[in-house]
Design a protein around this motif. Structure first.
Motif, PDB file in Angstrom:
ATOM      1  N   UNK A 181       0.996  -1.315  -0.045  1.00 36.36           N
ATOM      2  CA  UNK A 181      -0.026   0.185   0.253  1.00 36.36           C
ATOM      3  C   UNK A 181       0.562   1.460  -0.300  1.00 36.36           C
ATOM      4  N   UNK A 182       2.383   0.922   0.845  1.00 38.42           N
ATOM      5  CA  UNK A 182       3.403   2.037   0.728  1.00 38.42           C
ATOM      6  C   UNK A 182       3.399   2.600  -1.238  1.00 38.42           C
ATOM      7  N   UNK A 183       3.568   1.606  -1.247  1.00 41.43           N
ATOM      8  CA  UNK A 183       4.492   1.240  -2.434  1.00 41.43           C
ATOM      9  C   UNK A 183       3.012   2.440  -3.903  1.00 41.43           C
ATOM     10  N   UNK A 184       1.646   1.843  -3.307  1.00 49.40           N
ATOM     11  CA  UNK A 184       0.938   1.998  -4.612  1.00 49.40           C
ATOM     12  C   UNK A 184       0.581   3.063  -4.130  1.00 49.40           C
ATOM     13  N   UNK A 186       2.156   6.080  -2.831  1.00 55.09           N
ATOM     14  CA  UNK A 186       3.776   6.659  -3.086  1.00 55.09           C
ATOM     15  C   UNK A 186       4.169   7.976  -1.898  1.00 55.09           C
ATOM     16  N   UNK A 187       3.357   7.257  -0.066  1.00 57.68           N
ATOM     17  CA  UNK A 187       3.483   8.286   0.247  1.00 57.68           C
ATOM     18  C   UNK A 187       4.886   7.863   0.720  1.00 57.68           C
ATOM     19  N   UNK A 188       5.787   9.229   1.264  1.00 57.85           N
ATOM     20  CA  UNK A 188       7.233   8.705   1.875  1.00 57.85           C
ATOM     21  C   UNK A 188       7.379   7.781   2.855  1.00 57.85           C
ATOM     22  N   UNK A 189       8.471   7.242   3.513  1.00 59.29           N
ATOM     23  CA  UNK A 189       9.059   6.317   4.277  1.00 59.29           C
ATOM     24  C   UNK A 189      10.095   7.255   4.383  1.00 59.29           C
ATOM     25  N   UNK A 190       9.318   7.318   6.007  1.00 62.21           N
ATOM     26  CA  UNK A 190      10.565   8.050   7.248  1.00 62.21           C
ATOM     27  C   UNK A 190      10.442   7.164   8.096  1.00 62.21           C
ATOM     28  N   UNK A 191      11.267   7.824   9.193  1.00 55.66           N
ATOM     29  CA  UNK A 191      11.864   6.530  10.558  1.00 55.66           C
ATOM     30  C   UNK A 191      10.527   7.097  11.213  1.00 55.66           C
ATOM     31  N   UNK A 192       9.313   8.037  10.884  1.00 56.07           N
ATOM     32  CA  UNK A 192       7.950   7.159  11.592  1.00 56.07           C
ATOM     33  C   UNK A 192       7.512   6.242  11.040  1.00 56.07           C
ATOM     34  N   UNK A 272       2.640  13.878   9.858  1.00 61.00           N
ATOM     35  CA  UNK A 272       1.453  12.942  10.310  1.00 61.00           C
ATOM     36  C   UNK A 272       0.951  11.191   9.887  1.00 61.00           C
ATOM     37  N   UNK A 273       1.178  12.188   7.996  1.00 61.50           N
ATOM     38  CA  UNK A 273       0.322  10.935   7.087  1.00 61.50           C
ATOM     39  C   UNK A 273       1.564   9.435   6.747  1.00 61.50           C
ATOM     40  N   UNK A 274       2.630  10.187   6.978  1.00 58.41           N
ATOM     41  CA  UNK A 274       3.508   8.535   6.615  1.00 58.41           C
ATOM     42  C   UNK A 274       3.468   7.404   8.047  1.00 58.41           C
ATOM     43  N   UNK A 275       3.104   8.443   9.558  1.00 55.53           N
ATOM     44  CA  UNK A 275       2.812   7.462  10.753  1.00 55.53           C
ATOM     45  C   UNK A 275       1.848   6.973  10.680  1.00 55.53           C
ATOM     46  N   UNK A 276       0.383   7.940  10.599  1.00 53.01           N
ATOM     47  CA  UNK A 276      -0.822   7.338  10.255  1.00 53.01           C
ATOM     48  C   UNK A 276      -1.375   6.203   9.236  1.00 53.01           C
ATOM     49  N   UNK A 277      -0.690   6.201   8.155  1.00 52.69           N
ATOM     50  CA  UNK A 277      -1.352   5.373   6.679  1.00 52.69           C
ATOM     51  C   UNK A 277      -0.679   4.298   7.554  1.00 52.69           C
ATOM     52  N   UNK A 278       0.327   4.415   7.743  1.00 55.24           N
ATOM     53  CA  UNK A 278       1.241   2.448   8.279  1.00 55.24           C
ATOM     54  C   UNK A 278       1.123   2.057   9.759  1.00 55.24           C
ATOM     55  N   UNK A 279      -0.101   3.170  10.122  1.00 56.53           N
ATOM     56  CA  UNK A 279      -0.751   2.275  10.975  1.00 56.53           C
ATOM     57  C   UNK A 279      -2.176   1.690  10.725  1.00 56.53           C
ATOM     58  N   UNK A 280      -2.457   2.738   9.905  1.00 56.76           N
ATOM     59  CA  UNK A 280      -4.300   2.565   9.822  1.00 56.76           C
ATOM     60  C   UNK A 280      -4.578   1.121   8.693  1.00 56.76           C
ATOM     61  N   UNK A 281      -3.511   1.363   7.885  1.00 58.08           N
ATOM     62  CA  UNK A 281      -3.423   0.089   7.223  1.00 58.08           C
ATOM     63  C   UNK A 281      -2.687  -1.278   7.956  1.00 58.08           C
ATOM     64  N   UNK A 282      -1.467  -1.657   8.407  1.00 52.31           N
ATOM     65  CA  UNK A 282      -1.176  -2.554   9.209  1.00 52.31           C
ATOM     66  C   UNK A 282      -2.529  -3.213  10.265  1.00 52.31           C
ATOM     67  N   UNK A 283      -3.069  -2.044  11.065  1.00 46.24           N
ATOM     68  CA  UNK A 283      -4.082  -2.728  12.333  1.00 46.24           C
ATOM     69  C   UNK A 283      -5.250  -3.323  11.132  1.00 46.24           C
TER      70      UNK A 283
END
Length: 398
Positions: A181-184, A186-192, A272-283
């Motif tokens: 989902x992150x690849x599709x 295109x959100x930035x991959x950060x330490x968050x 906030x979007x990089x942290x929020x997206x990974x949490x939402x999709x992962x949960x």
């Protein structure tokens, strides 16, 4: 109450295990899409991983992010990412480019100060080496491997090895889905993003362990009988924990959804979007895998064992025999000369007794009412003690 009421009371009976092939096919299709996106699109690595130069400043009133981006591009430097941080009067623009020399950095700052009348000391530039991102990646991978080893050991000791394998497979599914989902998107991959990724691993395993604990409870001692198979007992356990999984997932997704859709979407807080997206999709992926994948995979592995396969065969054979017995008509015999009140009764010990009452008594008396069936065996024993040919009871001597 309908479905909601049955969910609340734990009275659902969805066939999660019987329809597991559907979930397998859906997961394979989604997994292939994610793998294709990762291979052909890749990731939008942040400056912390790819290295580069960042510029942070407070824009003048009325200046848009698109205008600032165009100004930097016209200065001969390509902007890789541009986003807003903060809100209201505290909003700041964050521009990230490739690694620039000192002369190029000065040229970008000169273009911004000259176009938008910003003081040079109000623009903060930061140079990040790509080697730092490599160190972050290495440490994240080490943390992930240690986490997986410890979790596998705990599940193998607490439950069994097959449950540990099923839980780790579900975990890898969640990681692949989140990365895809992150690849599709295109959100930035950060330490968050890495922090959020490690966070969802714990949630996914928590939900899976709750289901497995109920499966272990419901299948304890199941091999000693032939009433229910392992797959059916596991399906019952999933239904019993369904409401708990839904509640846990909703409570976790609501605040994360607020960060993603309200904070990053409506308010425009891009950090906030990089942290929020990974949490939402992962949960969401963790809730799905714990119900639709982890337990079905466990059932497939368990029923490959001869003893559980034999249990399944015994259950099927018993049900076939019960169905044949139920389908056979019951033949009832009748005697035209004996009334229903004078029919043969079977004693509690299995001995057949005959209890017939005379149709009429002496003159002037009416027929006796039928006595309760519970007293008939005692009446039969009393009559059996009388002499043959002599009417029951003692007559008064003349």
């Amino acid at each position: 109450m309908g479905l909601a009421g049955r969910l609340y009371r734990g009275e659902t009976n969805f066939d999660f295990i019987g329809s597991r092939k559907r979930w397998y096919i859906a997961s394979v299709v989604i997994g292939l899409i994610c793998v294709g996106a990762i291979l052909f699109r890749g990731f939008n690595w942040g400056i912390e991983f790819s290295g580069g130069t960042s510029f942070v400043f407070k824009p003048p009133s009325g200046v848009t992010l698109e205008q600032v981006t165009k100004t930097v591009d016209d200065a001969g430097v390509e902007v890789q990412t541009a986003q807003k941080a903060g809100r209201g009067s505290d909003v700041k623009y964050v521009l990230k480019t490739e690694s620039l020399s000192i002369a190029q950095t000065t040229e970008v700052k000169t273009a911004l100060t000259g176009t938008y009348k910003i003081a040079s000391n109000e623009i903060t530039d930061n140079q990040v080496s790509s080697s730092w991102g490599g160190q972050v990646t290495d440490k994240a991978l080490i943390a992930l491997l240690v986490f997986l080893v410890l979790v596998a050991a705990y599940l193998a000791i607490r439950f069994e090895a097959r449950m540990a394998i099923a839980a780790l497979l579900a975990l890898l599914h969640d990681l692949l889905l989140t990365a895809g989902v992150y690849s599709i998107v295109g959100f930035e991959v950060t330490p968050s993003t890495i922090v959020g990724l490690l966070t969802i691993l714990g949630f996914s395993l928590y939900d899976t362990v709750v289901v497995f604990d109920k499966v272990a409870e419901d299948t304890r001692g199941i091999l000693g009988g032939s009433r229910i198979s392992y797959a059916e007992a596991a399906n019952n356990a999933v239904n019993e924990t369904l409401m708990r999984s839904i509640n846990t997932s909703l409570i976790s997704l609501l605040p994360v959804g607020g960060l993603l859709f309200v904070g990053a979407g409506l308010l425009g807080v891009g950090t906030l979007k990089d942290l929020a997206l990974v949490l939402f999709v992962g949960l969401a992926a963790g809730a799905y895998s714990s119900l639709f994948l982890a337990t079905p995979w466990l059932v497939d592995m368990k029923e490959r064992e001869p003893r559980y396969r034999a249990l399944r065969d015994r259950v099927a054979a018993r049900r076939v025999a019960a169905a044949k017995t139920a389908s056979q008509p019951v033949e009832a015999s009748s005697d035209d000369e004996v009334s229903s009140a004078e029919a043969d009764e079977v004693d509690a010990d299995g001995d057949e007794q005959t209890d017939r009452e005379p149709a009429t008594a002496g003159a002037g008396s009416s027929s006796r009412p039928a006595r309760p069936a519970a007293n008939r065996s005692q009446q039969a024993r009393r009559r059996s003690g009388n002499r043959p040919g002599r009417p029951g009871g003692n007559r008064k001597k003349r």
